[in-house]
Design a protein around this motif. Structure first.
Motif, short mmCIF file in Angstrom:
data_model
loop_
_atom_site.label_atom_id
_atom_site.label_comp_id
_atom_site.label_asym_id
_atom_site.label_seq_id
_atom_site.Cartn_x
_atom_site.Cartn_y
_atom_site.Cartn_z
N GLN A 131 0.78 -1.23 0.00
CA GLN A 131 0.00 0.00 0.00
C GLN A 131 0.82 1.29 0.00
N SER B 234 2.70 4.29 -1.41
CA SER B 234 2.88 5.01 -2.68
C SER B 234 4.09 5.94 -2.61
N TYR C 43 1.38 6.13 2.54
CA TYR C 43 0.29 6.33 1.59
C TYR C 43 -0.36 7.65 1.98
N ARG C 44 -0.68 8.49 0.97
CA ARG C 44 -1.33 9.77 1.24
C ARG C 44 -2.67 9.81 0.53
N SER C 45 -3.69 10.25 1.27
CA SER C 45 -5.02 10.46 0.72
C SER C 45 -5.47 11.83 1.21
N GLY C 46 -5.49 12.79 0.32
CA GLY C 46 -5.80 14.17 0.73
C GLY C 46 -4.72 14.66 1.67
N SER D 70 -4.35 13.31 4.69
CA SER D 70 -4.06 12.21 5.60
C SER D 70 -2.88 11.39 5.09
N TYR E 88 -0.64 7.85 5.94
CA TYR E 88 -0.62 6.58 6.63
C TYR E 88 0.80 6.02 6.58
N CYS F 52 2.71 2.88 6.33
CA CYS F 52 2.28 1.56 5.83
C CYS F 52 3.19 0.41 6.25
N TYR G 244 3.01 17.22 5.10
CA TYR G 244 1.87 16.47 5.61
C TYR G 244 2.28 15.72 6.87
N TYR H 98 -2.57 1.02 7.24
CA TYR H 98 -3.28 1.68 6.13
C TYR H 98 -4.77 1.81 6.40
N ASN H 99 -5.43 0.73 6.70
CA ASN H 99 -6.85 0.75 7.10
C ASN H 99 -7.17 -0.60 7.69
#
Length: 182
Positions: free
Chosen positions: A29, A31, A45-48, A50, A52, A54, A76, A83-84
């Protein structure tokens, strides 16, 4: 592409790291990845806004996660460990890591590998846990002394799945006594 990872307060200097891979690092996961001065690779891992954490690739016994990353000049904070709920923290290539330090920016922990026997948290506010097995009952959790009573209340009241966790403050050592028996 350059990724800048700032090292938490334990280190006097921030490290600038070059991205080693965006998708084929071997860390599930991840990136974005960066390599620390000891050769350990951390995956994110970046989402917006946020971020994580990993997993890692490391031969070290102790690993400290950075508190933030910078991508194309934007910084960030690293907010999550794991990750989730579907993905565990990937330590498949970090089997010697038994001590993990998470920065104060971590607000939620999905998972910590069971092989991690010492988990050091820098946050004065206990992060949320995804479930009761997010941190193994065989893991000792080390927290700032100033926040010890807050963590103790969480473990006694079961807040956010903290019930029964083995929590100590940094620097704590068990008292030893000598008993003479005749």
């Amino acid at each position: 592409m350059l990724i800048i990872l700032s090292v938490s307060a334990m280190s006097a200097k921030a490290e600038t790291l070059t991205v080693t891979s965006n998708s084929s690092s071997g860390i599930s996961q991840a990136s974005y990845t960066g390599t620390l001065s000891d050769g350990s690779t951390l995956g994110f891992y970046r989402s917006g806004s946020s971020v994580y954490f990993c997993g890692a690739i490391s031969n070290a016994a102790s690993l400290e996660v950075v508190d933030s990353i910078s991508i194309n000049g934007s910084r960030y904070a690293v907010n999550y460990c794991g990750y989730n709920s579907s993905y565990n923290l990937d330590f498949d290539e970090a089997t010697s890591v038994s001590s993990l330090t998470l920065p104060s920016t971590i607000t939620y922990i999905y998972s910590v590998p069971t092989r991690v026997s010492d988990l050091h948290l820098k946050s004065v506010t206990p992060p949320g846990l995804y479930n009761s097995s997010s941190i193994s009952n065989f893991t000792t959790v080390w927290v700032p002394q100033s926040a010890f009573s807050t963590y103790q209340n969480y473990t006694m009241n079961g807040n956010n799945y903290w019930y029964g966790k083995d929590v100590h403050y940094e620097g704590w050592e068990p008292k030893g006594y000598t008993v003479n028996v005749k």
